[in-house]
Motif scaffolding. Structure first.
Motif, mmCIF file in Angstrom:
data_model
loop_
_atom_site.group_PDB
_atom_site.id
_atom_site.type_symbol
_atom_site.label_atom_id
_atom_site.label_comp_id
_atom_site.label_asym_id
_atom_site.label_seq_id
_atom_site.Cartn_x
_atom_site.Cartn_y
_atom_site.Cartn_z
ATOM 1 N N VAL A 195 36.318 39.486 48.276
ATOM 2 C CA VAL A 195 37.166 38.317 48.509
ATOM 3 C C VAL A 195 38.408 38.447 47.638
ATOM 4 O O VAL A 195 38.322 38.792 46.459
ATOM 5 C CB VAL A 195 36.434 36.995 48.172
ATOM 6 C CG1 VAL A 195 37.350 35.800 48.406
ATOM 7 C CG2 VAL A 195 35.158 36.857 48.992
ATOM 8 N N THR A 196 39.581 38.166 48.259
ATOM 9 C CA THR A 196 40.833 38.093 47.514
ATOM 10 C C THR A 196 41.364 36.671 47.633
ATOM 11 O O THR A 196 41.392 36.099 48.728
ATOM 12 C CB THR A 196 41.874 39.082 48.070
ATOM 13 O OG1 THR A 196 41.387 40.421 47.901
ATOM 14 C CG2 THR A 196 43.207 38.943 47.337
ATOM 15 N N VAL A 197 41.756 36.110 46.506
ATOM 16 C CA VAL A 197 42.287 34.747 46.486
ATOM 17 C C VAL A 197 43.780 34.809 46.209
ATOM 18 O O VAL A 197 44.218 35.456 45.243
ATOM 19 C CB VAL A 197 41.592 33.895 45.395
ATOM 20 C CG1 VAL A 197 42.067 32.444 45.490
ATOM 21 C CG2 VAL A 197 40.082 33.963 45.534
ATOM 22 N N LEU A 198 44.567 34.146 47.073
ATOM 23 C CA LEU A 198 46.011 34.096 46.897
ATOM 24 C C LEU A 198 46.428 32.705 46.439
ATOM 25 O O LEU A 198 45.811 31.701 46.809
ATOM 26 C CB LEU A 198 46.740 34.415 48.212
ATOM 27 C CG LEU A 198 46.527 35.797 48.829
ATOM 28 C CD1 LEU A 198 47.367 35.929 50.095
ATOM 29 C CD2 LEU A 198 46.868 36.893 47.850
ATOM 30 N N ASN A 199 47.505 32.658 45.682
ATOM 31 C CA ASN A 199 48.109 31.396 45.282
ATOM 32 C C ASN A 199 49.596 31.634 45.081
ATOM 33 O O ASN A 199 49.992 32.508 44.296
ATOM 34 C CB ASN A 199 47.475 30.861 43.990
ATOM 35 C CG ASN A 199 47.927 29.441 43.688
ATOM 36 O OD1 ASN A 199 48.146 28.645 44.605
ATOM 37 N ND2 ASN A 199 48.089 29.118 42.415
ATOM 38 N N LEU A 200 50.416 30.928 45.863
ATOM 39 C CA LEU A 200 51.875 31.087 45.805
ATOM 40 C C LEU A 200 52.291 32.528 46.027
ATOM 41 O O LEU A 200 53.227 33.042 45.404
ATOM 42 C CB LEU A 200 52.411 30.576 44.461
ATOM 43 C CG LEU A 200 52.135 29.095 44.157
ATOM 44 C CD1 LEU A 200 52.662 28.743 42.769
ATOM 45 C CD2 LEU A 200 52.773 28.200 45.212
ATOM 46 N N GLY A 201 51.596 33.209 46.964
ATOM 47 C CA GLY A 201 51.959 34.563 47.325
ATOM 48 C C GLY A 201 51.432 35.642 46.420
ATOM 49 O O GLY A 201 51.586 36.830 46.713
ATOM 50 N N ARG A 202 50.814 35.277 45.309
ATOM 51 C CA ARG A 202 50.292 36.249 44.358
ATOM 52 C C ARG A 202 48.770 36.300 44.407
ATOM 53 O O ARG A 202 48.112 35.327 44.789
ATOM 54 C CB ARG A 202 50.715 35.891 42.925
ATOM 55 C CG ARG A 202 52.189 36.102 42.631
ATOM 56 C CD ARG A 202 52.508 35.694 41.195
ATOM 57 N NE ARG A 202 53.859 36.033 40.821
ATOM 58 C CZ ARG A 202 54.231 37.209 40.319
ATOM 59 N NH1 ARG A 202 53.308 38.144 40.101
ATOM 60 N NH2 ARG A 202 55.491 37.450 40.012
#
Length: 600
Positions: free
Chosen positions: A570-577
């Motif tokens: 799983v990869t979590v993104l926040n504000l494109g990062r």
């Protein structure tokens, strides 16, 4: 193909033949009546029927441009004009020694095809009204050239039309020739409409993004169709000049161009029979309303308005009895993942999709900011994060809809071309969308067959003439589409129009279409949105089964339980990062993820 599949295909063949015969019956009835017409009427009505046959030669091909591809080619009378003058000038010997009429018709087809292709080029960039103005402008140019080029075309005075050799030099002989050509054009246009090329045209019209994701090349396909429509209009122009006996620019009026266009709209888009009937009606109607001939444009507009208001789907909708059949209201989706090896098995192993340092901005907003991501074959990779975190944007970068400012996307170590979504299918990348992108007027089976368009080997010409490779393509695509539908639990709905399906069924239908590509990588954009708890469990089991066949899955989803249940990474993104990456257990315990996305 397994033994059971062969048996199923064998059982389906008689049903297909029966269905094709049933569809052909209205055409056979109309052409049978046309053969009887000269025996029960006078020469005048035979000439009117000849005019209708000539118009249909043009409209049958133009229907692929307007009715199937959705391009507003209003000024197609220009191709009729070019064909009429080309044939007449060559037969008259105004620019070279006289040419026999049949070779002259061949040259007219060539000229019409070339200019049809040229006029069609703006359709790759211009849409709707703007493209319509382009075709009308070209029609005006052709008329003005005919007026000015007096030494060749006769200018405003005109030129004598060609005469066909015996036995086609009589009213009855010419009528039979035009009728035979109209029947041939009906056959080849129906072949094209019911081929992977016809389905691709409709996909471009109604779901262009999905068409590109399926590997359908809009420039190549529209180029072929515009060329074909121009060639048929060129031939129709030569026959029109023969029927008129003498042509001048006044013969090619705006009303004539409107007739061709209106016939397709009244007939109904995506249909052959509807425009066929409309062409006959619009050709004969002025003869029964001769005192109103000066009001023809008004009458066409009024008739079109009445059709749009009362029967939006045109004549085709009135004749579409199948779509009005009742279907079971209480339906349950029961996927059959055990069938997946039949459609996904036997593929070579692949390496990963790798995103390296991807940066993409919209204005001053960084939608994706330095993202690294690896999608391994045979694994389910979850991509989660708050709304606006860049999840769908990442999918669009992988699929070629967005060009990143920096960074690269590679498959098997080879870079994928940026801003070229139609190339992804060839790399084995398939996807679904947040909002299902489907053809509502087409059947469920036809929607799924669109997904395998690039797997066909036959050319456009082979489909026109129903040559062996075309028939093999259709049999293969139909078999695999039915198999894909059974895999996702929609086999019983194959013949139902897609716009009659429930929202949850549309989600599974998109997956079936993606399976037609036999993908190495499957990108799913919120496939569980709007599904019930039981349907989400079925979806999860299906996704895991797909990954076990060696397909890498990238799953964008807001249902955290589904993500943590079926994902390997799983990869979590926040504000494109990238906020965090790891196993589901690691992500569940990550404090920043809990704070920014999962909550307590």
């Amino acid at each position: 193909m397994s033994a059971s599949s062969s048996v199923a295909a064998g059982r389906g063949a008689p049903r297909q033949a029966s269905g094709a015969l049933w569809q052909a019956l209205p055409f056979l009835g109309i052409f049978a009546a046309a053969l009887i017409l000269p025996m029960v009427s006078n020469d005048y009505w035979t000439l009117i029927a000849t005019r209708a046959a000539i118009y249909w030669v043009l409209v049958s091909a133009l229907n692929l441009v307007v009715g199937f591809a959705g391009q507003l080619a209003i000024g197609w009378v220009a191709m009729l004009t070019l064909g009429a003058y080309t044939t007449s000038v060559l037969v008259a010997g105004n620019v070279m020694p006289p040419v026999p009429v049949f070779p002259a018709l061949g040259v007219a087809a060539l000229v019409g095809g070339v200019f049809g292709f040229i006029v069609g080029l703006p359709a790759l960039r211009l849409r709707t009204f703007y493209f319509a103005m382009t075709t009308l402008g070209f029609a005006t140019i052709v008329t003005q050239v005919a007026l000015a080029w007096q030494g060749v075309t006769g200018g405003g005075i005109g030129i004598v039309g060609p005469v066909l050799p015996a036995p086609f030099d009589t009213i009855f002989g010419f009528y039979l020739f035009c009728l035979g050509l109209a029947a041939f054009c009906t056959w080849i246009s129906a072949n094209a409409a019911h081929s992977r090329f016809g389905r691709s045209l409709v996909a471009i019209r109604d779901a262009e993004v999905a068409a590109e994701s399926s590997g359908i090349s809009k420039p190549r396909l529209l180029g072929a169709v515009f060329l074909f429509a121009g060639a048929m209009a060129g031939i129709a122009g030569g026959l029109f000049a023969t029927l008129q006996s003498y042509i001048s620019p006044e013969a090619f009026t705006f009303d004539l161009s409107v007739l061709f266009f209106i016939a397709i709209l009244i007939g109904g888009r995506g249909s052959i029979l509807g425009p066929f009937i409309a062409t006959i009606v619009l050709t004969w109607l002025p003869e029964f309303a001769a005192p109103l001939v000066a009001w023809s444009t008004f009458l066409y507009a009024a008739l079109l308005l009445a059709i749009v208001l009362l029967v939006p789907g045109g004549i085709a909708a009135l004749l579409d009895f199948r779509s009005r059949r009742r279907i079971e209201a209480d339906r349950t989706i029961v996927p059959r993942p055990e069938l997946l090896p039949e459609i996904l098995g036997g593929r070579k192993a692949s390496e990963a999709i790798t995103l390296k340092d991807i940066v993409l901005s919209f204005g001053g907003v960084r939608a994706v900011d330095g993202l690294d991501l690896t999608i391994e074959p045979g694994a389910v990779h979850g991509l989660i994060g708050p709304n606006g975190s860049g999840k769908t944007t990442t999918l669009n970068v992988i699929c070629g809809f967005y060009r990143p400012e920096t960074g690269s996307v590679t498959v098997d170590g080879e870079p994928l071309p940026a801003a070229a979504p139609q190339t992804r299918a060839a790399s084995g990348i398939a996807r679904t969308f947040q909002t299902p992108k489907l053809i509502g007027e087409a059947s469920v089976l036809q929607n799924v067959m669109v997904g395998g368009a690039i797997r066909g080997r036959g050319s456009f010409v082979e489909s026109l003439l129903a040559l062996p490779r075309h028939r093999q393509d259709e049999a293969m695509l139909r078999h695999d589409a039915l198999l894909a539908l059974r895999c996702v639990g929609l086999g019983a709905l194959a013949d139902v129009r897609a716009d009659r399906l429930q929202h949850s069924e549309l989600r599974f239908l998109e997956i079936a279409r993606a399976l037609m590509l036999r993908p190495r990588f499957l990108l799913l954009d919120e496939p569980a949105a709007g599904l019930s708890a039981e349907e989400i469990r079925s979806l999860g089991g299906l996704i895991r089964a797909i990954s076990r066949q060696g397909t890498g899955v990238l799953l964008v989803e807001h249902h955290a339980d589904l993500i943590f249940e079926i994902c390997d990474q799983v990869t979590v993104l926040n504000l494109g990062r990238e906020l965090a990456a790891g196993t589901p257990a690691e992500i569940r315990a990550h404090p920043e993820v809990v704070s920014a996305y999962l909550g307590s």
